[in-house]
Write a protein that holds these residues in place. Sequence first.
Motif, PDB file in Angstrom:
ATOM      1  N   LYS A 183       1.467  -1.813  -0.584  1.00  0.00           N
ATOM      2  CA  LYS A 183       0.554  -1.724  -1.752  1.00  0.00           C
ATOM      3  C   LYS A 183      -0.958  -1.911  -1.067  1.00  0.00           C
ATOM      4  O   LYS A 183      -1.788  -1.245  -1.919  1.00  0.00           O
TER       5      LYS A 183
ATOM      6  N   TRP B 235      -2.226   1.168  -0.164  1.00  0.00           N
ATOM      7  CA  TRP B 235      -2.724   2.023  -1.415  1.00  0.00           C
ATOM      8  C   TRP B 235      -3.784   1.168  -2.097  1.00  0.00           C
ATOM      9  O   TRP B 235      -4.729   2.412  -2.324  1.00  0.00           O
TER      10      TRP B 235
ATOM     11  N   LEU C 277       5.069   2.161  -6.860  1.00  0.00           N
ATOM     12  CA  LEU C 277       3.951   1.823  -7.616  1.00  0.00           C
ATOM     13  C   LEU C 277       4.062   2.387  -9.181  1.00  0.00           C
ATOM     14  O   LEU C 277       3.246   2.489  -9.958  1.00  0.00           O
TER      15      LEU C 277
ATOM     16  N   VAL D 195      -2.276  -3.432  -9.429  1.00  0.00           N
ATOM     17  CA  VAL D 195      -1.593  -3.451  -8.369  1.00  0.00           C
ATOM     18  C   VAL D 195      -1.860  -4.345  -7.267  1.00  0.00           C
ATOM     19  O   VAL D 195      -0.944  -5.018  -6.781  1.00  0.00           O
TER      20      VAL D 195
ATOM     21  N   TRP E 223      -4.827  -7.583  -1.469  1.00  0.00           N
ATOM     22  CA  TRP E 223      -4.955  -6.449  -0.482  1.00  0.00           C
ATOM     23  C   TRP E 223      -5.697  -6.934   0.908  1.00  0.00           C
ATOM     24  O   TRP E 223      -5.020  -6.307   2.014  1.00  0.00           O
TER      25      TRP E 223
END
Length: 242
Positions: A131, A134, A175, A210, A228
């Motif tokens: 993730k 991404w 996702l 996300v 992230w």
Amino acid sequence: MRGALRTRASRIARTVLVGALGQELEDWSDPTVGVHDQLASDPSLVRDLFGTTEHRGALTVLDTVTRRVRKNPRRVTHNAGDRWTGGAAEGALYGEELWDQAWEPIVIELDSKRLLSTGAHSPERSLDRAKAAWCLLGLVLAELATGTLPLGSRGTRGLGQVEVSKIRISGIDWLGTEDGRGGREFRKRSDSPASGQAVARDLLTWLQEVNASITDNEAGGVTDITGWSTYLVESVKEDADA
């Protein structure tokens, strides 16, 4: 296309590492640093997506076809350079003829299985790292949509400008964009060239969702960042295994 995406992803990741963490990164302007060294020293998520000279990455950009949108070329005028001063020559101009192109859809394939198998992680941390990768790719696509990521050469002379009308994401179950659910689509809301910013805003809003689902990477030993970007920093063991 793939090189432009990788370069911008590396720039974003290195900016986070330097700006948020104060890390000192290798100086790529050093003539002794070759391209193989640069690829190997890219931040972890960049290597996950685009690979190195030792292993392939999870991202593939398919060949894209263009077509002309004008019957005649467009003429662009530039300031001529002064060979002695390096600046603009007074009163000297030159022009060039350019053929504007329309692009067929740019298709980017992401090997989710490969992305989930990157590094020595538990299944939960592999998913969080995927993730995170991404999110980094999404930031690159957002910059492409806003027009701040030119494609091709001579971007500082007005070439390489891109107008994104929509971004569609499908086929990635972790996702929530598996094909059976129709995927996610982000469209511009008008014919204005600036409407690509609306595509980027909607995409960034989803990236925030996300990012909120990602468990921080505590193995990196960093507490100044969350989400992230914590996966830009790896433990020594993970770096060796990746």
